[in-house]
Scaffold this motif. Sequence first.
Motif, PDB file in Angstrom:
ATOM      1  N   LEU A   1       0.737  -1.420   0.276  1.00 15.23           N
ATOM      2  CA  LEU A   1      -0.012  -0.108   0.320  1.00 15.23           C
ATOM      3  C   LEU A   1       1.156   1.301   0.004  1.00 15.23           C
ATOM      4  O   LEU A   1       1.126   2.310  -0.842  1.00 15.23           O
ATOM      5  N   VAL A   2       1.960   1.726   0.695  1.00 14.37           N
ATOM      6  CA  VAL A   2       2.873   2.179   0.743  1.00 14.37           C
ATOM      7  C   VAL A   2       3.383   2.746  -0.450  1.00 14.37           C
ATOM      8  O   VAL A   2       3.679   3.610  -1.195  1.00 14.37           O
ATOM      9  N   VAL A   3       4.193   0.967  -1.992  1.00 18.58           N
ATOM     10  CA  VAL A   3       4.522   1.698  -2.391  1.00 18.58           C
ATOM     11  C   VAL A   3       3.547   2.689  -3.940  1.00 18.58           C
ATOM     12  O   VAL A   3       3.726   3.137  -4.615  1.00 18.58           O
ATOM     13  N   LEU A   4       1.840   1.551  -3.532  1.00 20.71           N
ATOM     14  CA  LEU A   4       0.824   1.957  -4.545  1.00 20.71           C
ATOM     15  C   LEU A   4       0.587   3.802  -4.133  1.00 20.71           C
ATOM     16  O   LEU A   4       0.549   4.509  -4.907  1.00 20.71           O
ATOM     17  N   VAL A   5       0.995   4.032  -3.004  1.00 27.02           N
ATOM     18  CA  VAL A   5       0.523   5.543  -2.911  1.00 27.02           C
ATOM     19  C   VAL A   5       2.212   6.494  -2.868  1.00 27.02           C
ATOM     20  O   VAL A   5       2.147   7.625  -3.629  1.00 27.02           O
ATOM     21  N   GLU A   6       3.398   6.422  -3.208  1.00 31.21           N
ATOM     22  CA  GLU A   6       4.605   6.634  -3.829  1.00 31.21           C
ATOM     23  C   GLU A   6       4.461   6.150  -4.689  1.00 31.21           C
ATOM     24  O   GLU A   6       5.295   7.691  -5.735  1.00 31.21           O
ATOM     25  N   ALA A   7       4.104   5.372  -5.492  1.00 29.59           N
ATOM     26  CA  ALA A   7       4.157   5.234  -7.752  1.00 29.59           C
ATOM     27  C   ALA A   7       4.288   6.301  -7.793  1.00 29.59           C
ATOM     28  O   ALA A   7       4.886   6.217  -8.935  1.00 29.59           O
ATOM     29  N   PRO A   8       3.866   7.535  -8.294  1.00 31.99           N
ATOM     30  CA  PRO A   8       3.308   8.559  -9.192  1.00 31.99           C
ATOM     31  C   PRO A   8       4.587   8.991  -8.831  1.00 31.99           C
ATOM     32  O   PRO A   8       4.800  10.192 -10.044  1.00 31.99           O
ATOM     33  N   GLY A   9       5.111   9.147  -7.373  1.00 34.72           N
ATOM     34  CA  GLY A   9       6.612  10.005  -7.984  1.00 34.72           C
ATOM     35  C   GLY A   9       7.426   9.338  -8.248  1.00 34.72           C
ATOM     36  O   GLY A   9       8.815   9.924  -8.397  1.00 34.72           O
ATOM     37  N   PHE A  10       7.557   8.084  -8.673  1.00 32.39           N
ATOM     38  CA  PHE A  10       8.607   7.094  -8.947  1.00 32.39           C
ATOM     39  C   PHE A  10       9.162   7.529 -10.772  1.00 32.39           C
ATOM     40  O   PHE A  10       8.175   8.335 -11.729  1.00 32.39           O
ATOM     41  N   VAL A  11      10.502   7.732 -10.930  1.00 32.53           N
ATOM     42  CA  VAL A  11      10.601   8.526 -12.223  1.00 32.53           C
ATOM     43  C   VAL A  11      10.610   7.374 -13.123  1.00 32.53           C
ATOM     44  O   VAL A  11      10.888   7.320 -15.048  1.00 32.53           O
ATOM     45  N   THR A  12      10.772   6.148 -13.003  1.00 36.38           N
ATOM     46  CA  THR A  12      11.528   5.022 -13.539  1.00 36.38           C
ATOM     47  C   THR A  12      10.056   4.530 -14.604  1.00 36.38           C
ATOM     48  O   THR A  12       8.829   4.055 -14.140  1.00 36.38           O
ATOM     49  N   PRO A  13       9.341   4.654 -15.605  1.00 32.29           N
ATOM     50  CA  PRO A  13       8.845   5.174 -16.079  1.00 32.29           C
ATOM     51  C   PRO A  13       8.146   2.669 -16.403  1.00 32.29           C
ATOM     52  O   PRO A  13       8.346   2.414 -17.799  1.00 32.29           O
ATOM     53  N   VAL A  14       7.650   1.787 -15.773  1.00 28.83           N
ATOM     54  CA  VAL A  14       7.247   0.768 -15.379  1.00 28.83           C
ATOM     55  C   VAL A  14       5.973   0.789 -15.359  1.00 28.83           C
ATOM     56  O   VAL A  14       5.637   1.712 -14.395  1.00 28.83           O
ATOM     57  N   PRO A  15       5.434  -0.509 -15.493  1.00 26.76           N
ATOM     58  CA  PRO A  15       3.844  -0.518 -15.122  1.00 26.76           C
ATOM     59  C   PRO A  15       3.706  -0.729 -12.669  1.00 26.76           C
ATOM     60  O   PRO A  15       4.776  -1.127 -12.692  1.00 26.76           O
ATOM     61  N   THR A  16       2.901  -0.143 -12.173  1.00 26.48           N
ATOM     62  CA  THR A  16       3.026   0.387 -10.883  1.00 26.48           C
ATOM     63  C   THR A  16       3.273  -1.447 -10.197  1.00 26.48           C
ATOM     64  O   THR A  16       3.468  -1.297  -8.959  1.00 26.48           O
ATOM     65  N   ALA A  17       2.771  -2.731 -10.812  1.00 30.36           N
ATOM     66  CA  ALA A  17       3.174  -3.798 -10.594  1.00 30.36           C
ATOM     67  C   ALA A  17       4.588  -3.902 -10.691  1.00 30.36           C
ATOM     68  O   ALA A  17       4.854  -5.014  -9.073  1.00 30.36           O
ATOM     69  N   SER A  18       5.139  -3.715 -10.740  1.00 29.81           N
ATOM     70  CA  SER A  18       7.018  -4.199 -10.712  1.00 29.81           C
ATOM     71  C   SER A  18       7.215  -3.248  -9.341  1.00 29.81           C
ATOM     72  O   SER A  18       8.110  -4.041  -8.929  1.00 29.81           O
ATOM     73  N   TYR A  19       6.988  -1.923  -9.536  1.00 29.80           N
ATOM     74  CA  TYR A  19       6.791  -1.544  -8.360  1.00 29.80           C
ATOM     75  C   TYR A  19       6.730  -1.359  -7.298  1.00 29.80           C
ATOM     76  O   TYR A  19       8.236  -2.251  -6.073  1.00 29.80           O
ATOM     77  N   VAL A  20       5.587  -3.196  -6.868  1.00 30.48           N
ATOM     78  CA  VAL A  20       5.665  -2.974  -5.944  1.00 30.48           C
ATOM     79  C   VAL A  20       6.484  -4.297  -5.969  1.00 30.48           C
ATOM     80  O   VAL A  20       6.841  -5.117  -4.738  1.00 30.48           O
ATOM     81  N   VAL A  21       6.196  -5.233  -7.133  1.00 31.78           N
ATOM     82  CA  VAL A  21       7.419  -7.033  -6.862  1.00 31.78           C
ATOM     83  C   VAL A  21       8.893  -6.141  -6.181  1.00 31.78           C
ATOM     84  O   VAL A  21       9.784  -7.002  -5.542  1.00 31.78           O
ATOM     85  N   VAL A  22       9.117  -5.334  -7.137  1.00 31.12           N
ATOM     86  CA  VAL A  22      10.273  -5.570  -6.303  1.00 31.12           C
ATOM     87  C   VAL A  22      10.967  -4.379  -5.161  1.00 31.12           C
ATOM     88  O   VAL A  22      11.647  -4.784  -4.082  1.00 31.12           O
ATOM     89  N   ALA A  23       9.648  -4.079  -4.638  1.00 32.54           N
ATOM     90  CA  ALA A  23      10.094  -3.172  -3.620  1.00 32.54           C
ATOM     91  C   ALA A  23       9.590  -4.435  -1.642  1.00 32.54           C
ATOM     92  O   ALA A  23       9.885  -4.724  -1.441  1.00 32.54           O
ATOM     93  N   LEU A  24       8.810  -5.930  -2.495  1.00 28.20           N
ATOM     94  CA  LEU A  24       8.564  -6.918  -1.808  1.00 28.20           C
ATOM     95  C   LEU A  24       8.962  -7.785  -1.876  1.00 28.20           C
ATOM     96  O   LEU A  24       9.502  -9.043  -1.387  1.00 28.20           O
TER      97      LEU A  24
END
Length: 390
Positions: A154-177
Amino acid sequence: MTFPAPPRALGRASDRSPQQVDPLGALAARPITFGAALAALLVAVVGTLMRASDVSSPGAAVGALVAVAAGGVALVVSAGPLRAPFGPRALWCVAATCAVAGVLSALATSGSNPFVRDDWAGIVSGVLLLGVAPYRSAREILAAGGAVAVVLALVVLVEAPGFVTPVPTASYVVVALTPLLALTAASATFSGVFVAHVEGWVSRATGFRRASTDDLRVTLARSVQQDRVTVLNREVVPFFARLVESGRIVEGDADEARRVADALRASLVADADATWLARRLAAPGRRVPAEVVDPDRLADLLGPGHRTALWALVATVDDVEAADVHSLRVVLEAEEARVGITIELASGASAVAARRSLAPCLTVLRLVSGDLRVDRAPSLLTLRFSYDQH
């Protein structure tokens, strides 16, 4: 030291923890516990320093580090030998501090966190949960790791708009978890495999024990026979030898024969009425005097786990180098459906020192009984616990 468990379905093997099946093995895992707590705090501190330029809220950053430290302290303190067992409340306390640290870490870099790959919350949470492996079941560890993963996702989903890497949001979650899930899986795997191996060993040992029952009966019969011969040699043989040597019976021989018969009868009756605990404590070679108060023979109702734990305590007390204990008193009393045991150790040194020397045995007793209470006086250590009558 391991204790057998009642038969259970294979699918429920993960309901038991390594600490339950092997209490002393869990004590040996203390260095791992300390290492996990220190490693988690070190990773959090280094990660925060490396991202110092991204920190927009120093207070939240400090709070995140404090939460990690609190989780490490909770892990180490709850795993202490005199606080066993490591309960589910301690596990969820560690998990809660991990979640709080993750949230505070995100708040510390709110609005200035361009990458998810350098967030340390997942790694730190996984390391702390790795330290729980010797104390809780695989199922509980997976549940705690899953709960922390939900919070961090949930924290990553809230932060996702501020990330600069242009990948799907699910990728951010996978990397974080990924670090958290990998370390949680490792912790749960260790717990489950360890329990399965120990329970398998106990099952095989039980089979071997049953197979050797006949041989054990023969050995016990010989031992009992030898005890009887010893009594005869001590009481009867000298009397008859004197009669044979004198060649006649005088008036006092009748009284002597009666005394020998009474002594022999009393010895045989006492041996037949003695419990296993009384016989063990009366065995020759023990250095610490002991008294057993058990008029109802309740000691014979103890199961294998309680007997092993109690005798381990007695054997440790008998080691005068471990604690300056010079007397032992064991009282067994019936308490409705349970049996209460009180053990008093009068020590020439302080009761605190005696308790520290007996810490491993107290841990095992606490695990097998579940209600061990320890009372300290200046030179007296009193243990109280109970068990079900079988």
